[in-house]
Design a protein around this motif. Structure first.
Motif, PDB file in Angstrom:
ATOM      1  N   GLN A   1       0.853  -1.185   0.000  1.00 14.80           N
ATOM      2  CA  GLN A   1       0.000   0.000   0.000  1.00 14.80           C
ATOM      3  C   GLN A   1       0.891   1.238   0.000  1.00 14.80           C
ATOM      4  N   VAL A   2       0.513   2.224  -0.815  1.00 13.99           N
ATOM      5  CA  VAL A   2       1.255   3.480  -0.847  1.00 13.99           C
ATOM      6  C   VAL A   2       0.370   4.595  -0.299  1.00 13.99           C
ATOM      7  N   ILE A   3       0.905   5.337   0.657  1.00 11.16           N
ATOM      8  CA  ILE A   3       0.253   6.527   1.195  1.00 11.16           C
ATOM      9  C   ILE A   3       1.079   7.741   0.794  1.00 11.16           C
ATOM     10  N   VAL A   4       0.427   8.752   0.260  1.00 12.58           N
ATOM     11  CA  VAL A   4       1.091  10.021  -0.016  1.00 12.58           C
ATOM     12  C   VAL A   4       0.451  11.093   0.849  1.00 12.58           C
ATOM     13  N   ARG A   5       1.262  11.776   1.618  1.00 13.32           N
ATOM     14  CA  ARG A   5       0.789  12.863   2.491  1.00 13.32           C
ATOM     15  C   ARG A   5       0.925  14.166   1.719  1.00 13.32           C
ATOM     16  N   SER A   6      -0.204  14.662   1.231  1.00 13.27           N
ATOM     17  CA  SER A   6      -0.223  15.751   0.271  1.00 13.27           C
ATOM     18  C   SER A   6      -0.813  17.021   0.863  1.00 13.27           C
ATOM     19  N   ASN A   7      -0.264  18.169   0.439  1.00 14.17           N
ATOM     20  CA  ASN A   7      -0.858  19.439   0.867  1.00 14.17           C
ATOM     21  C   ASN A   7      -1.914  19.930  -0.116  1.00 14.17           C
ATOM     22  N   LEU A   8      -2.185  19.155  -1.174  1.00 16.82           N
ATOM     23  CA  LEU A   8      -3.222  19.429  -2.185  1.00 16.82           C
ATOM     24  C   LEU A   8      -2.851  20.562  -3.140  1.00 16.82           C
ATOM     25  N   THR A   9      -2.312  21.658  -2.624  1.00 16.38           N
ATOM     26  CA  THR A   9      -2.031  22.814  -3.469  1.00 16.38           C
ATOM     27  C   THR A   9      -0.895  22.543  -4.456  1.00 16.38           C
ATOM     28  N   VAL A  10      -0.101  21.536  -4.184  1.00 17.16           N
ATOM     29  CA  VAL A  10       1.032  21.229  -5.051  1.00 17.16           C
ATOM     30  C   VAL A  10       0.575  20.838  -6.450  1.00 17.16           C
TER      31      VAL A  10
ATOM     32  N   PHE B   1      -2.027   9.414  -9.331  1.00 22.93           N
ATOM     33  CA  PHE B   1      -2.438   8.772  -8.085  1.00 22.93           C
ATOM     34  C   PHE B   1      -3.595   7.810  -8.316  1.00 22.93           C
ATOM     35  N   ALA B   2      -4.555   8.238  -9.108  1.00 24.52           N
ATOM     36  CA  ALA B   2      -5.708   7.379  -9.392  1.00 24.52           C
ATOM     37  C   ALA B   2      -5.277   6.123 -10.152  1.00 24.52           C
ATOM     38  N   LYS B   3      -4.370   6.279 -11.100  1.00 22.89           N
ATOM     39  CA  LYS B   3      -3.883   5.140 -11.887  1.00 22.89           C
ATOM     40  C   LYS B   3      -3.305   4.059 -10.987  1.00 22.89           C
ATOM     41  N   TYR B   4      -2.519   4.460 -10.010  1.00 19.83           N
ATOM     42  CA  TYR B   4      -1.849   3.494  -9.134  1.00 19.83           C
ATOM     43  C   TYR B   4      -2.603   3.240  -7.827  1.00 19.83           C
ATOM     44  N   LYS B   5      -3.803   3.807  -7.720  1.00 19.34           N
ATOM     45  CA  LYS B   5      -4.656   3.605  -6.530  1.00 19.34           C
ATOM     46  C   LYS B   5      -3.906   3.989  -5.242  1.00 19.34           C
ATOM     47  N   ILE B   6      -3.276   5.152  -5.281  1.00 21.31           N
ATOM     48  CA  ILE B   6      -2.541   5.674  -4.127  1.00 21.31           C
ATOM     49  C   ILE B   6      -3.527   6.201  -3.097  1.00 21.31           C
ATOM     50  N   ARG B   7      -3.320   5.863  -1.858  1.00 26.95           N
ATOM     51  CA  ARG B   7      -4.124   6.458  -0.776  1.00 26.95           C
ATOM     52  C   ARG B   7      -3.578   7.858  -0.492  1.00 26.95           C
TER      53      ARG B   7
END
Length: 336
Positions: A103-112, A125-131
């Motif tokens: 499982q991959v989790i990415v901690r994102s600030n969204l604005t990037v 992210f959607a392609k690889y089903k990243i959380r």
């Protein structure tokens, strides 16, 4: 010692524990790719920002990828920063983890996502089903912009709507979680995070009604007194009293859920820690013999399980106060 100093003396965290924190079999690899970020949030414990240049090197990135491939016991690869997406090796680490079934989790600030070089990330992210675990410290614009910078709330809303359009929050394979942080205190009226499930209901109602946004889970995270939070508290002469407040709210029921039990935290230099907070405070994980650890040494020893006791410090009270706090949110739902 003066009466005031005695009053504010902090009990060493280890003395609150009935048993030492013995490291369990490692399942989570949390990697801080560096301090480069497009934001400079007031509560950032990493002190990341646009002027920071520290990031993963090709050599350390290669070592971590080898680690990901070599150890099937790793179930989760958790990528953080800074803005992890802006630092060297991000996609290489994502794809190594995906290739090995983690499982991959990415901690994102969204604005990037609104930076030209990052504009394809939501689809990636959607392609690889990243959380995605996304920072949205409140559901009102003024609060968010005060903590993270002018206009950040608006960009965050647009990013969340974009993710929803791709299926995040709707498709069970596309998980979108939000993170709440309290505002930093201006005086000694300290507060903990609200009860997570109750606050999540408010978030879901207000974001859906006002912006047509849906998400999966809200994670409430206490402001740990390190990094910019510590500097702010010291400037306000609140640091020791805030620590004492956290100690007074110590909840032993949270200890069993602490993230440091089965996690390794790796910095951009390849050093190993029990958690991201220890990483910031340069409190390294140690072997039973007392030596510190690097990724290269884990590879040389062909083992992730070389740590005996989890290191502790006074700021660990932030993880165990009230409902508890971790990178996965509250640790105990019973405290109001």
């Amino acid at each position: 010692m003066s009466a005031e100093l005695k009053k504010t003396k902090i009990t060493p965290f280890a003395q609150k524990l009935t048993l030492p924190l013995i490291k369990k079999k490692i399942k989570v690899l949390q990697i801080n790719l560096g301090k480069r970020c497009n934001l400079a949030c007031t509560h950032c414990h990493v002190e990341a920002g646009p002027q920071r240049t520290e990031e993963l090197s090709p050599e350390v990135c290669k070592q971590i990828i080898t680690l990901i491939y070599q150890f099937p016991q790793i179930k989760t690869v958790d990528l953080t920063g800074g803005a992890p997406e802006m630092n060297y090796g991000f996609k290489m680490l994502v794809e190594a983890a995906i290739a090995t079934g983690k499982q991959v989790i990415v901690r994102s600030n969204l604005t990037v996502y609104f930076r030209d070089e990052c504009a394809s990330l939501p689809e990636y992210f959607a392609k690889y089903k990243i959380r995605i675990v996304a920072s949205l410290p409140y559901y009102l614009a003024d609060n968010v912009d005060e903590m993270r910078g002018g206009g950040v709330f608006g960009h965050s809303i647009r990013a969340l709507q974009w993710l929803n359009q791709l299926g995040y929050g709707k498709n069970p394979e596309l998980i979108l979680d939000l993170v709440y942080n309290p505002k930093l205190p201006t005086d000694q009226r300290f507060i903990l995070t609200p009860q997570q499930t109750k606050l999540e209901k408010y978030y879901k109602i207000l974001l859906k009604d006002n912006y047509a946004i849906i998400f999966n889970n809200l994670l409430t995270i206490t402001n740990i007194p390190i990094g910019r939070t510590k500097l702010y508290l010291e400037q306000k002469q609140l640091y020791t009293n805030y620590l004492k407040f956290l100690e007074s709210k110590f909840n032993s029921n949270t200890v069993r859920g602490l993230m440091c039990w089965d996690q390794l935290s790796i910095d951009y230099l390849g050093n190993v820690y029990d958690c991201d907070f220890h990483q910031v405070m340069k409190l390294p994980a140690k072997t039973l013999s007392g030596t510190t650890i690097t990724v290269n040494e884990l590879l040389a020893n062909s083992s992730l399980d070389v740590i005996n006791n989890v290191e502790t410090a006074d700021y660990c009270y932030g993880c165990t106060a009230g409902n508890g706090s971790s990178c996965g949110g509250a640790l105990n739902s019973q405290v109001s």
